[in-house]
Each structure stands twice: as C-alpha cells, then as structure tokens.
Design an enzyme around this catalytic site. Structure first.
Site, PDB file in Angstrom:
ATOM      1  N   LYS A   1      26.002  40.103  10.158  1.00 22.91           N
ATOM      2  CA  LYS A   1      24.963  40.687  11.001  1.00 22.91           C
ATOM      3  C   LYS A   1      25.632  41.469  12.132  1.00 22.91           C
ATOM      4  O   LYS A   1      26.639  41.009  12.697  1.00 22.91           O
ATOM      5  CB  LYS A   1      24.065  39.575  11.569  1.00 22.91           C
ATOM      6  CG  LYS A   1      22.861  40.093  12.368  1.00 22.91           C
ATOM      7  CD  LYS A   1      21.931  38.950  12.807  1.00 22.91           C
ATOM      8  CE  LYS A   1      20.723  39.461  13.591  1.00 22.91           C
ATOM      9  NZ  LYS A   1      19.801  38.379  13.989  1.00 22.91           N
TER      10      LYS A   1
ATOM     11  N   SER B   1      14.791  38.793  12.970  1.00 21.00           N
ATOM     12  CA  SER B   1      15.559  39.985  13.266  1.00 21.00           C
ATOM     13  C   SER B   1      16.702  40.234  12.286  1.00 21.00           C
ATOM     14  O   SER B   1      17.210  41.353  12.224  1.00 21.00           O
ATOM     15  CB  SER B   1      16.150  39.884  14.671  1.00 21.00           C
ATOM     16  OG  SER B   1      17.106  38.842  14.743  1.00 21.00           O
TER      17      SER B   1
ATOM     18  N   SER C   1      14.742  34.020  13.404  1.00 27.68           N
ATOM     19  CA  SER C   1      15.348  35.232  12.833  1.00 27.68           C
ATOM     20  C   SER C   1      16.198  35.016  11.594  1.00 27.68           C
ATOM     21  O   SER C   1      16.619  35.980  10.963  1.00 27.68           O
ATOM     22  CB  SER C   1      16.188  35.950  13.890  1.00 27.68           C
ATOM     23  OG  SER C   1      15.343  36.590  14.808  1.00 27.68           O
TER      24      SER C   1
END
Lengths: 104, 494, 481
Positions: free
Chosen positions: B76, B151, B175
């Site tokens: 990420k 997210s 998330s």
C-alpha cells in the site's frame, strides 16, 4: 451547535487552508451534515468516565540517550519543494530550507 | 500459479520448480495487462522489482531462504519504501521519494519478499471507496463499475485480480476489512500495536494499524509472521514475544463460542448480505461452534466518536504538509501565510480538507470538551462493551460491511452515507481489537450482479492466531476464498 | 500613588543530553545547517517520536532539587500552530499533566543602596518537558528566510514560577539562582549565549495594597541577566507611566532591544492563538515510580542548600560566605579542597572570594580553569598562618603563583619573602630605629598614638618588609613602655 460561514473561515485559517467564498458555502453544508452525525454523542451521559486516548493501558518506553542518526541532509533535501514564484529551483540554499521572509 | 497459496509459492520457489524472477515476471505481465484499467498500482519500478527477485533467487540458491523469500507482494502506498515514490494517494506527496523504509517494508525485505509496486489508496487513507485518491479511482475486479472499497482499494483490487501474491493494507476504521469484504478476499487488522507504525504515513495515530490482505487465512498467518513484531522506533509498538501465527490453524472448532451482536444484524444491513452471513454462521455450527447472542450497545456511537477522534488526530498529523521541506508548494504566493494556505488548499483533496477542518473545529477553544473529550469517554464505553462481550464468547461474528460493493460515484457527494460503510468495523479500531473479513459467499445487488460478501470475525486482544484458526477451518470446508473474478477488459485495453 | 510590580518567569532550560528528546539526532551546538536534522527532526511522513530517558532523568533531578511533586503519571500533548521552524506543525509539550508540579526555590536578594540583603522563597508552579523549535535565519538568501532544523527537537525543561517577584532585583536573583541550580545538578550547561537558558518574564503593575493582578506583558527570550534587569526596569516604568497617563495595558508579547534599552510590542497577532492542545497519540503516558526517583536521586550531588548548611556548621563560615561559596559545584569543591588541605576555612573563603575571584573575573575564566589550584592556595595560606610570610608578601606569592612561577615555598625562597621572626634580630632593628628617630619617640611619649604607627613603619622598612609585624608591634610596645 450550528456552523456558520464565519466558523468555516476561522477554522480554515487555523488549518492554513485557503477557502474561497463558494468553497466555504459548499463546505458548510457538508460539515453541517457531519456535525449532525457527531451530535448523537451529546445524548450520552459520560460523567465520571475516564477519557481513552490509547487502546491499551501502557506506559511510555524510554530510549537510551545515544546518537544513532547520521547526517542525511542532502538525501532529505532531494525532496525539497520547488521554490515557485517564477523559480523552478528547489527551495533550499546553503543547506537551509527557504521560505518567504518570516517577520516577527 | 497466480491462484497458488503463499505456502505453495514458497514451496515451488524453495524446491526451485520456479524462480522468483519467473514468478515476479508473471505478476508484472498481469499488471501490465490489467492495471491500466483497474488502476490498482500507482507506482511501478520493474527494474527494482526484478532486481529484488534476482536477489531472492540467489538467497534461495544459497540455502538461506525464509518461507516467503522470492514471493512478490504489493505494498500500500502508505508505507515509506526507500527509493520508491510514496504518495499516500495525495497530490501533496506526488513527487515524494521516500528516503527511508517503513518497519513493515524492512520486515518484508528481511524475509526476502519482492515488492511489485505501490498500490492506490484513498488520499491519506481517508475514504471507503478509493475515490478520494489523487491518482483516480480503482475498479472492483468483480464489477468494473463498482468501487473496491477503501481506503486500501488498490491492494484490495490487486489481491482480488491476482495482480500480486498478496498485499499489505492499513486499517484505521475498516480500511482492510471493508475492501476485503467488497472484493472477496481475506484481510486481517491486528491488535493495535502488534505491527509497527514506523514509516507508515499517519492518518489517526491511535487507530491506524497495518495488516495482511490475502487470499486465505493461512496466507494472512504467514504474512503476520513477517509483519508483526516489536519495533523500538514506535512508542506504541508492543514488546511481546514473537509468535507463530500458523500454530493453531488446524485446531478443531468444537465448542467455540461465537457471539453474534444484535446490533450488527439490525436496520442498515442489506438483506442479501444478511442472508450470506447467516449461512456462514450455519456453517460454523456444523463445525461445532456454539452460538451466543450478545450485545454491543454502543455500536451506533462508534461512527460519531470516530468522526471526532480520527479527524482530530488527522488535522494535527497532516500539519507537517506545509510545503516547506517536501511535498507540494504552490507555484505562486505572496508571503508565508499565502504559501501555507495555497499549498495546502492545492495539495489536499476535498475529503482530506473536510476532515482537517472537522478535526480543527472539534479541537478548537470552546469545543474540546463537548467533542474531543466526550468522544474519548464514549470510546471507553465502546471498548467496555467488548470486554463484557468476550466474557460470553471466544470470537464475535457479523458482517464486515453493510452492503456489497456500490457503484463508483454513488456516495462520493454524501460523506455521511460513505461514513456509514464502516459501521461494523470502526468499533474494533476504537477498542484496539483485532478484526478480520473472510469471504463468505455472494449476494445479488439491486441490478442483479453477484458480488462478494465478507464475514467479519472479531477477536479479543492478541487473539489473532485463534481468529486465523477460526477462518482457516471455515476455508477448509468452503471455497468462497478461492473464487476469482473473471476479468473482462474494456475493448480498447485488450 | 504607590505602585507595585509583579513578576513571574518562564525559563526554557536546554537539557544536557547527547540527543534530541524524541530522536537519536545529536544536539551539539554550532553544526552546519540541517546536518543534525534527522527524519524525525524534519518530520518526514511516517516518523514517530520515542522519548529520551536522559531528558526524563533531568526533569526528575530538577523536581527533586526544588522539593517538588513529581507526577507519577504525566502526559505529552501537541501544541498546534504553523511556523516554518516547527516542522510537524505542532510542538510536543506537556499541558494538563506536567512532569514536575509545585516546588520552591530560595533566593538571596543582594543589598541595594540602603536596602539590606534578604532571602525570599519563589514558588515554582510547574516544570514540563518539551521540544525546542528550529531557527529561522535571515539574510542568507535574498528576500527569503532560511530554516535550520538542527535545534528542532532539542529537549527543554520549561520552568514556570508563580508571580512571586516584586522587583527586577528579585527576578534577577531568582534567574541567577535557577541558573546556578540547573548547572549544579548537571541538567543544563547554562550557556546563555548559545541559548541554553532563556527567560520569558511576565511583568504587570498594580497599586500597592491591592490584590488583583494587573494586565501582564511578556518580555520574550532574555538571554542575559543584565538585559533582564534593564528590560524589567524599563517595562515597569513604561507600564506605570502609561497607567498614570490614563492609558491601559494590553496583554502583549514584547521584545527587549539592548541597544535602546527599551521594550517594544511584537507585531500584533491577527487572532488570539488557539493551540488546540490534545494528548499526543504517538506517545504513551510517562510513568515515574518511587524507585525511578530513588535511582535518580542516588546519582545526584549534595544540593547547594544542604552544602551551605554543612559549610556553616562544619567550617564555621558565616551564612553569607557559605552561600557565596555554594553558587557552583566547582567553587564549592575548590573551597573544600583548600580547607581540607589544611588551610584555615575562613581564610580560604576570604581568599577564594577576594583575590582569586577578582583574578578569575578579570581573566574571564571559571574556577575550574584557575592557574592556582586548591593545594597551592592552601599551601600559601598555611605559610601565612605559620608566620613564614606576611599578608603583604602572600599577595606577591599569589601573583607569582598565578603567573606559574613555581610552588609556594620556591617562590618565597626565590623572592626572599620569608619574614623575620627572630626576636633578637627584630630587637636590634627596633633599637636602631628608636635611636634614629628620637623626635618620634618624644611625640609618642607626649601621647601621639600616630607616632607609634610611624615607628612600626620605620622598623618594617628597615627589615625590608620581612619582619613579622605582630612581633614588631609587641617588641616596640615593650621598649617604649
């Protein structure tokens, strides 16, 4: 607590985010919605309840006072922003980060 | 190969049936093929990636391999990785090249894993649909007109579309788990403090926690063995003995007490999603689990509390982005104040600015007690709900998200509706508890599309190994986690 | 109308550690810009603070030294504001729960004019740990300010007093006492030029006899005691004149200009600051146990108050001498070494605070750099008390010692300063003097006491200063009686 355009401008100033008048109006309606959601909290009686800042009840660990960092200035300053106002150079000079004049 | 488990990949690599370079190239080829339409990755560096794969092959040849050496992962873009563009999904950091490694990155490097690239995400992890990213939205591989969740939307899509062996994510209010539910894979948010936050760009420091996003519970366990561990650079990192998260995977579930909070099955839950969760619970009964009805009475308050505390912390965490030392600086400005105001107005997207303003407001003079302090007090009530609940059960189950993946653009102008996506996940962040989402089936959307549904498993503090066991046993008797979307590329991309 | 000034101080004490309060970057003074600004110092995305153990120990030491309550649990908070030298956009400080609570410092206010010296207790409100900001450098690059973050994150202990002081003299006495104390316990190097010890002074005035405090103005960043005295005196006069002229005082932050001797208000802030303090989620509560305190206490030197009492009791010194000798550990140590080497304690005190202090001052060096060590001074004082040399000769020996011309006995020998104590020899000299000065003898006998002194002078002169003056006195008296 009803929010006003003035509140938005004041908070935006504290947060150093430029808002135009039309931004402020749009933001006002969105923030009013969010604050409406938040208002639900006021119905709860929280007297005598210890606030919770961390999810675990632990103490601060202490670090030995030993120098572990080396000079990486040049490496770090590769990420310096572009100066702007006509200049495309990085906003550093003589090892310093450059900003518009600070007036006291 | 792309559907193989991490264990299988590790075995193939170590027995030299494949090389890391081959495996990595396979994923890079898929990324080349599908990423332009899915937009899961926002930074790729093939040369760097292949170099890592080569080094992994050498390490395997020298006999020093670890279980995940040579396996390619997606990271990420919230993790600083030295030499990699690290943007956190923001224009503010669009040109930022991290000069140091996050702890998580170091852990993967030490394990000999390969970094395929940095994945797309909501800007500064603020969002539940990946639509706040400066680098554009991410397609849900199951239905390209839908969002992957957020997210960690890029990592989610990469795992679901098999554009990586597995990925990392972070979870501040859901998330990891909500996108895992929306994209049909297994994701784990560990107990707060188990994975170091050093080098992970902060959103809300007291809630942020990194974790694995992978195809199965077993994969997650192997990744936890790499990611978890004490780090003296993070004051909130827990100094616990190293554990093997795979140790309990095969324990029988006979007598396991599963708590079902009534608040997780009330209004707001999509009926079709509810049916999938009920079927999963029925499966657990077959595995010998006992069902206990419990209550988490303050669940409804978790969203208001979260939307005070997270923005408050974020408003302060994001003050460092001032255009002085790195990041975006406005092209034209008259003085220092103007430089600050313009740089931040231009560098941050609308949702981030909203949250900064909310956070600034709730901390400002005269409002602190009514908002911030009050939220911290209710946070304790929420945490106490779980303490009571875990007196009656071993794990808690429920949906991870109230609905299946929604269409891009559907909620983007309604922050409050978007925030409700996290209704079932936020309270575990507030309490610091571990939570998982496990594929549990498919539900029909209103327009007749079959979309994945995740079952949430919430454990007590440090009960990750047990949760992984609970998920793994389910995955032994079901194949939802093995389902893979058929990727249909738009014509021009073929 | 009689006015009273009310003064409180906030002192930023830079702690004597190797590294920053929340990172392992060096805090050595004078490095090239930003070469000691690590990723934490410049607040790169993703970095986190970890608290320096030594900084905490410094805070505990200070708390113990002023007999303060040391918080078993204190909390770090973020003070949010934007400034280019504040890289995170917030300063990590302590707000609601500081590490050190209420304590007190006893100060000696020196005599001024007809006012006698006196002691006074200044109450400490709190002391808290926090990080310093960086520096803005002006003029290095055209029209821009340069930011150097080497200082950012340097550990500070901010020490806050109650508004207990009533004159510039008291404020300066407190600041000096605090300056001595933090060096004594080894938590600060005390270097005011380098900014290791900076005072903000809150000044207000009110009519004598009234309770309510007047509106205060804060004089920022005073880094010399002389400037502090001048700034407070100017500010006090200015406030009184303003009020007497019918004006009002606005709360403000002011700067002192040493060139003009005046204070002036800083550019007025557009809005009142709203720092949005909240507990720092990256740091956990700082917990200090009784055992922690005991462990730190065991490493601490005897405190000046205790040492002063011991000097009075053990060495029979006056309170004044004992107090003066305990202004620094080096000075006190020098005194103890001198006295313990066999010199008379009172004499040691007199010489150290007299001749030696004057020399050190003139040379602008500290006692630890004194060319005359305690053993040498003790030897010199012993030669006075065993009558080997006179006080006058001792001054010459002292000069020679200062100039490194040898050891005490060597110098006495080389310079021929040994005094004559053989009564036969002295008697002979006196006889000569009496014979040569019959007029003086007559005068003395006629009742003129002055003549006696003149005869002593003649005898000393005749002995080339070597005769023991006490003996000369004694023998002369005998002869004239």
């Amino acid at each position: 607590m009803a929010l006003s355009i003035e509140d938005i401008k004041k908070v935006a100033h504290l947060a150093r985010i430029e808002v135009t008048d039309s931004d402020a109006a749009a933001t006002l309606s969105k923030l009013t919605g969010i604050l409406g959601l938040i208002e639900q909290m006021q119905a709860v009686d929280t007297s005598g309840i210890e606030p919770m800042s961390h999810s675990q009840d632990l103490n601060q660990r202490l670090r030995e006072d030993v120098v572990t960092k080396i000079n990486l200035r040049d490496e770090f300053q590769k990420n310096a922003p572009i100066l702007g106002n006509g200049s495309t150079l990085p906003a550093v000079g003589d090892g310093l980060y450059l900003v518009p004049k600070v007036i006291e | 190969m792309i559907n193989s488990s991490l264990k299988q990949l590790g075995d193939l690599l170590q027995t030299k049936k494949i090389s890391s370079v081959e495996l990595t190239q396979t994923f890079l080829n898929r990324i080349q093929q599908y990423n332009p339409s899915i937009n899961a990755y926002i930074a790729l560096d093939e040369a760097r990636t292949i170099a890592q794969a080569k080094a992994a092959d050498e390490r395997i040849a020298s006999g020093n391999a670890m279980p995940l050496t040579g396996v390619p992962f997606a990271q990420k873009d919230i993790f600083c990785a030295k030499g990699w563009q690290t943007t956190c999904g923001s224009k503010m950091l669009a040109n930022f090249i991290a000069p140091y490694d996050a702890h998580v990155i170091t852990q993967f490097d030490t394990a000999g894993a390969v970094n395929l690239g940095k994945t797309n995400m909501d800007e500064f992890a603020m969002g539940s649909s990946n639509e706040t990213s400066y680098f554009g939205g991410v397609k849900n591989p199951w239905s390209f007109d839908r969002v992957p969740g957020g997210s960690s939307g890029g990592s989610a899509a990469a795992v679901a579309a098999r554009l990586c062996a597995a990925a990392t994510g972070t979870d501040t209010g859901g998330s990891i788990r909500q996108p895992a539910s929306l994209c049909g894979f297994t994701g784990l948010k560990p107990t707060y403090g188990v994975v170091s936050r050093f080098g992970m760009i902060a959103f809300a420091s007291s809630l942020d926690q990194a974790g694995p996003m992978a195809k199965s519970a077993e994969d997650c366990a192997l990744m936890m063995n790499v990611m978890a561990g004490f780090d003296e650079r993070d004051s909130t990192s827990l100094n616990r003995e190293k554990e093997d998260y795979t140790r309990d995977l095969n324990k029988p579930l006979q007598g396991l007490k599963v708590g079902l909070p009534k608040e997780y099955f009330s209004e707001g839950l999509d009926t079709n999603v509810g049916k999938v969760i009920e079927a999963a619970i029925a499966e657990y009964k077959k595995l010998g689990a006992e069902i206990v009805d419990i209550s988490l009475p303050n669940t409804g308050l978790s969203i208001p509390v979260y939307y005070v505390l997270a923005p408050a912390e974020a408003s302060s965490n994001l003050s460092r982005y001032d255009g002085v030392r790195y990041g975006h600086r406005a092209a034209e400005y008259t003085d220092l104040m103007d430089m600050y105001n313009k740089s931040r107005a231009e560098g941050f997207g609308a949702e981030v600015k909203r949250r900064i303003l909310i956070g600034t407001y709730v901390l400002s003079a005269g409002y602190y007690d009514a908002y911030y302090l009050k939220a911290q007090q209710i946070r304790r009530l929420i945490a106490q709900d779980f303490v009571e609940a875990f007196k009656q059960c071993d794990v808690i189950m429920g949906p991870a998200a109230p609905s299946t993946a929604f269409k891009a653009g559907e909620k983007v102008d309604d922050p409050v509706a978007m925030y409700l996506q996290d209704i079932y996940t936020i309270s575990t962040n507030l309490a610091g508890l571990p939570g998982m989402s496990v594929p549990a089936g498919f539900a029909q959307s209103d327009d007749g599309v079959s979309l994945p549904v995740g079952l949430q498993i919430i454990g007590n503090y440090f009960d990750e190994a047990r949760m992984l066991n609970v998920a793994h046993k389910y995955q032994q008797v079901t194949d939802w986690h093995e389902r893979m979307p058929e990727l249909v590329l738009p014509k021009e991309a073929k | 109308m009689e006015w009273e000034v009310v003064i409180g101080l906030e002192t930023h004490t830079q702690l004597k550690t190797n590294t920053k309060i929340f990172s392992g970057a060096s805090i050595k003074y004078g490095a090239e810009p930003n070469t000691q600004a690590c990723e934490v110092s410049i607040a790169l995305p993703g970095v986190l603070p970890v608290l320096n153990k030594e900084a905490v120990h410094c805070a505990i030491k200070f708390g113990l030294a002023i007999n303060a309550h040391i918080a078993p649990r204190s909390v770090f908070a973020r003070k949010n504001y934007f400034y280019p030298d504040l890289p995170k956009g917030y300063q990590i400080s302590q707000f609601e729960l500081p590490v050190v609570g209420k304590g007190a410092v006893t100060i000696q206010v020196p005599a001024v004019g007809k006012n006698a010296a006196y002691e006074k207790v200044v109450n400490i409100t709190r002391a808290h740990l926090e990080e310093d900001a960086g520096k803005s450098v002006h003029g290095a690059v055209d029209d821009m300010s340069g930011i150097d973050l080497n200082r950012a994150g340097t550990p500070l202990l901010e020490i806050v007093t109650e508004p207990d002081m009533r004159s510039a003299a008291e404020a300066v006495a407190y600041a000096k006492k605090l300056h001595e104390l933090v060096q004594w316990i080894g938590i600060c190097d005390g270097n005011m030029q380098e900014g290791s010890f900076r005072c903000d002074v809150n000044v207000s005035v009110r009519q004598k006899g009234t309770e309510k405090l007047g509106t205060r103005r804060e004089i920022k960043n005073l880094n010399s005691f002389k400037f502090m005295q001048q700034a407070i005196e100017y500010e006090t006069r200015w406030q009184i004149e303003t009020l007497e002229d019918g004006g009002t005082i606005q709360q403000a932050t002011v700067l002192f200009n040493p060139d003009t001797g005046e204070t002036r208000s800083m550019r007025s802030k557009e809005e009142a600051n709203d720092y949005r303090y909240f507990p720092d989620p990256d740091l956990l509560p700082l917990v200090i146990s009784e055992a922690d305190k005991a462990a730190v206490k065991a490493t601490m030197p005897e405190l000046p108050e205790a040492m002063k009492a011991r000097f009075e009791a053990h060495y029979a010194l006056s309170a004044y001498d004992a107090s003066a000798l305990t202004t620094s550990r080096e000075l006190a140590g020098y005194f103890v070494a001198t006295a313990d080497a066999g010199a008379d304690a009172k004499q040691s005190a007199n010489w150290i605070m007299g001749a030696l202090a004057a020399k050190l001052n003139a040379a602008d060096i500290g006692i630890s750099e004194s060319p005359i060590n305690a053993q040498q001074l003790a030897q010199l004082l012993k030669r006075i008390s065993d009558n080997t040399i006179s006080n006058n000769a001792a001054k010459q020996v002292f000069e020679a010692l200062w100039n490194a011309e040898g050891d005490v006995d060597g110098i006495i020998a080389t310079k021929g300063l040994k005094q004559e104590s053989d009564s036969g020899a002295i008697e002979a000299i006196i006889d000569e003097v009496l014979a040569a000065n019959p007029a003086m003898v007559e005068e003395f006998k006629a009742g003129k006491e002055k003549a006696f002194n003149a005869l002593v002078g003649q005898a000393m002169k005749a002995s080339k200063g070597k005769a023991n003056p006490a003996q000369v006195n004694e023998l002369l008296k005998k002869k004239l009686s």
